[in-house]
Design an enzyme around this catalytic site. Structure first.
Site, short mmCIF file in Angstrom:
data_model
loop_
_atom_site.label_atom_id
_atom_site.label_comp_id
_atom_site.label_asym_id
_atom_site.label_seq_id
_atom_site.Cartn_x
_atom_site.Cartn_y
_atom_site.Cartn_z
N LYS A 23 0.84 -1.21 0.00
CA LYS A 23 0.00 0.00 0.00
C LYS A 23 0.87 1.25 0.00
O LYS A 23 0.53 2.26 -0.59
CB LYS A 23 -0.90 0.01 1.22
CG LYS A 23 -1.54 1.35 1.51
CD LYS A 23 -1.71 1.57 2.98
CE LYS A 23 -2.10 3.00 3.28
NZ LYS A 23 -0.97 3.79 3.84
N ASN A 24 2.04 1.22 0.63
CA ASN A 24 2.88 2.41 0.72
C ASN A 24 3.90 2.51 -0.41
O ASN A 24 4.83 3.32 -0.35
CB ASN A 24 3.57 2.47 2.09
CG ASN A 24 2.55 2.77 3.17
OD1 ASN A 24 1.42 3.13 2.88
ND2 ASN A 24 2.96 2.59 4.42
N ARG A 97 -3.03 11.25 1.73
CA ARG A 97 -1.93 12.21 1.63
C ARG A 97 -1.25 12.15 0.28
O ARG A 97 -0.40 12.95 -0.05
CB ARG A 97 -0.90 11.92 2.73
CG ARG A 97 -1.49 11.92 4.12
CD ARG A 97 -0.45 11.70 5.16
NE ARG A 97 0.55 12.75 5.14
CZ ARG A 97 0.33 13.99 5.56
NH1 ARG A 97 -0.86 14.32 6.01
NH2 ARG A 97 1.26 14.91 5.51
N CYS A 121 -4.44 9.08 7.95
CA CYS A 121 -4.75 8.66 9.33
C CYS A 121 -4.41 9.76 10.34
O CYS A 121 -3.38 10.40 10.24
CB CYS A 121 -3.99 7.38 9.66
SG CYS A 121 -4.53 5.96 8.69
N ASP A 312 4.32 1.40 11.65
CA ASP A 312 3.06 0.78 11.25
C ASP A 312 2.93 -0.65 11.75
O ASP A 312 1.86 -1.24 11.66
CB ASP A 312 2.93 0.82 9.72
CG ASP A 312 3.12 2.23 9.19
OD1 ASP A 312 4.02 2.43 8.35
OD2 ASP A 312 2.40 3.13 9.64
N VAL A 334 8.09 8.00 15.69
CA VAL A 334 7.83 8.52 14.34
C VAL A 334 6.58 9.42 14.32
O VAL A 334 6.56 10.46 13.67
CB VAL A 334 7.70 7.38 13.31
CG1 VAL A 334 7.39 7.92 11.91
CG2 VAL A 334 8.97 6.54 13.29
C1 EPZ Z 1 4.44 7.17 5.04
O1 EPZ Z 1 3.75 8.32 5.52
C2 EPZ Z 1 3.42 6.04 5.12
N1 EPZ Z 1 2.26 6.39 4.33
C3 EPZ Z 1 2.98 5.84 6.57
O2 EPZ Z 1 2.11 4.71 6.63
C4 EPZ Z 1 4.20 5.50 7.40
O3 EPZ Z 1 3.83 5.42 8.76
C5 EPZ Z 1 5.26 6.63 7.25
O4 EPZ Z 1 5.58 6.84 5.86
C6 EPZ Z 1 6.53 6.31 7.99
O5 EPZ Z 1 7.09 5.12 7.54
C7 EPZ Z 1 2.32 6.23 3.00
O6 EPZ Z 1 3.33 5.81 2.43
C8 EPZ Z 1 1.10 6.58 2.22
P1 EPZ Z 1 6.68 10.62 6.84
P2 EPZ Z 1 4.37 9.80 5.35
O7 EPZ Z 1 6.72 11.80 5.94
O8 EPZ Z 1 5.16 9.85 4.09
C9 EPZ Z 1 6.98 14.29 9.92
C10 EPZ Z 1 0.13 3.53 7.13
O9 EPZ Z 1 -0.53 3.21 8.14
N2 EPZ Z 1 6.91 15.21 8.77
O10 EPZ Z 1 7.81 9.67 6.82
O11 EPZ Z 1 3.28 10.77 5.54
C11 EPZ Z 1 5.63 13.60 10.17
O12 EPZ Z 1 4.73 14.41 10.86
C12 EPZ Z 1 0.74 4.94 7.02
O13 EPZ Z 1 0.33 2.78 6.16
C13 EPZ Z 1 7.03 16.58 9.00
O14 EPZ Z 1 7.19 17.02 10.15
O15 EPZ Z 1 5.33 9.81 6.63
C14 EPZ Z 1 6.03 12.37 10.95
O16 EPZ Z 1 6.17 12.67 12.30
C15 EPZ Z 1 0.56 5.73 8.27
N3 EPZ Z 1 6.93 17.43 7.94
C16 EPZ Z 1 7.39 12.03 10.34
O17 EPZ Z 1 7.86 13.20 9.66
C17 EPZ Z 1 6.74 16.98 6.65
O18 EPZ Z 1 6.64 17.78 5.71
C18 EPZ Z 1 7.34 10.86 9.35
O19 EPZ Z 1 6.44 11.17 8.34
C19 EPZ Z 1 6.63 15.59 6.43
C20 EPZ Z 1 6.71 14.71 7.51
#
Ligand code: EPZ
Length: 444
Positions: A23-24, A97, A121, A312, A334
């Site tokens: 999915k990701n 997203r 989410c 996750d 995270v």
């Molecule tokens: C991806 O989300 C996945 N979603 C998430 O899976 C997964 O938990 C996450 O990566 C971490 O592995 C998809 O791929 C669709 P991040 P993403 O940017 O890209 C902060 C599931 O259940 N951040 O790595 O949105 C953020 O708030 C989902 O399958 C900023 O601060 O995650 C978080 O604390 C949930 N500013 C951290 O980084 C930004 O501009 C990690 O987020 C971007 C992110």
């Protein structure tokens, strides 16, 4: 309207299920097809809500999307990319997203892009500041307005740049990759995410004609090229779904063979699984997860970016930890707000306390701030049935596991959310001898 599942617990899950593409990863590979000057073909595509959503978003932009979901094969033809109506994007954008990742490809194809109010989410603030900063550093004009973010390319097009990520964000790394591959000159991304889903996206982009190298110190270098062609690729299997079924086998004292599960992407999960007392057998087709009998052991666990223990995987495994002997500690580093799902587990008899402190080896970004991001789980506690509502995707699947492990009949409502990331999950539950049935819907 939301659907309700009646779950009769107390029966071990046993049997074989199949997991397909991640999915990701799959939605990102679909977005990457926008960068090509010829059609792409993606295989091992699961029938999940996020795939439907991105298919609709691509069609809004003139991409022809054909999906044979039985075979799991999708063809994507981007040769007539067009501007989409804001209102149409808005209507779709709020459910995920992914729309933010359309920016780079649309700026290359149309010199403009629009980011609507994003969904996804509710597990933290989930800001997009890294993404906007990255687009600005390629020279794009980023205009935040009440209706969304309007982005335009600079005259002369997007220029290669140097980016230092404050945190190895998956989305921000993908944003950089999807923008840099056709930008003028070289881009250097430091502090990048290197999840298996990111590496597979790099495989896809390289097949399209991109030049990308990954150093061991999380530095990714991209040489921009003028043109990319379509790709043909098979998606990596979903390691989160595979781990979720593994946790379900443990919590229900069951035995599940997950066809398609891939050991190299799950090394950290498998180590933790063994430490808790779970057992697994690995062969070329998949992984068998089972409860070997006896008591499960409590552990201290900290989530982290890859190759650490994935955030996750945390929620499904916490349910199994409620059945472990002693006190387990989970430090979520995270996302700042990923223990909301434990409320329902407490309602079912689990002994879980949540804390603002960093109860782990490494103080994280959320320490000293007002976030309940550590949990202490004391077990084993027998779980009893309850009426519960799904809070988010992984929390929802963990609730299903809890209802299957609990004594009695639970009603789980809001299960549609689970279809966003778990293909055919009720069919699979029945394949595993679970006693579940839809009992209709309620108006939310
Ligand atoms: C991806 O989300 C996945 N979603 C998430 O899976 C997964 O938990 C996450 O990566 C971490 O592995 C998809 O791929 C669709 P991040 P993403 O940017 O890209 C902060 C599931 O259940 N951040 O790595 O949105 C953020 O708030 C989902 O399958 C900023 O601060 O995650 C978080 O604390 C949930 N500013 C951290 O980084 C930004 O501009 C990690 O987020 C971007 C992110």
């Amino acid at each position: 309207m939301t659907s309700i599942l009646r779950v009769e617990g107390g029966h071990p899950l046993t049997g074989t299920i199949v997991v397909r593409g991640a999915k990701n990863f799959v939605p990102k590979a679909m977005v990457a097809s926008l960068l090509g000057n010829s059609p792409s073909e993606l295989s091992n595509v699961p029938l999940i809500r996020d795939v439907d959503l991105v298919s609709d978003l691509l069609r809004l932009h003139g991409v022809e999307v054909e999906f044979d979901h039985k075979r799991g094969v999708m063809s994507l033809d981007p040769r007539n990319v067009t501007r989409a109506q804001r209102s149409d994007i808005d209507a779709l954008g709020g459910a995920s997203r992914i729309p933010i990742l359309f920016c780079g490809p649309l700026l290359h194809q149309l010199n403009e892009a629009f980011i609507p109010e994003l969904g996804g989410c509710n597990i933290g603030g989930r800001p997009i500041d890294f993404h906007l900063e990255i687009l600005r550093s390629f020279g794009a004009d980023v205009d935040k307005r009440p209706d969304g973010v309007h982005i335009t390319s600079p005259t002369g097009g997007l220029q290669g740049t140097v980016i230092d990520l404050p945190f190895p964000s998956v989305g921000a790394t993908e944003q950089t990759l999807l923008t840099a591959v056709r930008a003028e000159g070289r881009t250097i991304l430091r502090g990048a995410a290197v999840e298996p889903e990111i590496m597979d996206l790099i495989n896809v982009l390289q097949k399209m004609g991109a030049i990308i190298s990954v150093d061991t110190d999380r530095t990714i270098r991209i040489e921009g090229v003028e043109e990319l062609q379509g790709y043909s690729h098979t998606a990596l299997p979903d390691r989160i779904e595979a781990a979720s079924w593994g946790a379900a086998a443990l919590a229900t004292r069951g035995d599940i063979y997950v066809k398609g599960a891939h050991q190299p992407d799950m090394t950290t999960f498998l180590n933790t699984y063994r430490k808790v007392g779970g057992a697994f057998d690995i062969d070329t087709e998949g992984i068998r997860f089972y409860h070997p009998g006896g008591a499960l052991k409590s552990i201290a666990l900290e989530t982290a970016v890859h190759p650490g223990f994935m955030t996750d995987w945390q929620q499904p495994l916490v349910v199994a930890l409620t059945q472990a002997q002693g006190l387990s500690i989970v430090h979520e580093t995270v996302y700042e707000n990923r223990f909301g799902f434990t409320q329902a587990l407490r309602q079912m008899g689990a002994n879980i306390q949540v804390f603002k402190e960093c109860l782990g080896a490494t103080p994280c970004r959320f320490g000293q701030r007002n976030f309940l991001h550590s949990a202490a789980i004391s077990g084993p506690t027998p779980l009893h049935a309850a009426d519960i509502t799904v809070p988010d995707l992984r929390g929802g699947f963990s609730h299903l596991i809890a209802a299957l492990a609990a004594e009695g009949v639970s009603r789980v409502s809001g299960i549609d959310v689970i279809a966003r990331g778990y293909e055919h999950f009720t069919i699979k539950l029945r394949q595993l001898d679970a006693r579940v049935e839809y009992i209709g819907s309620i108006v939310q």
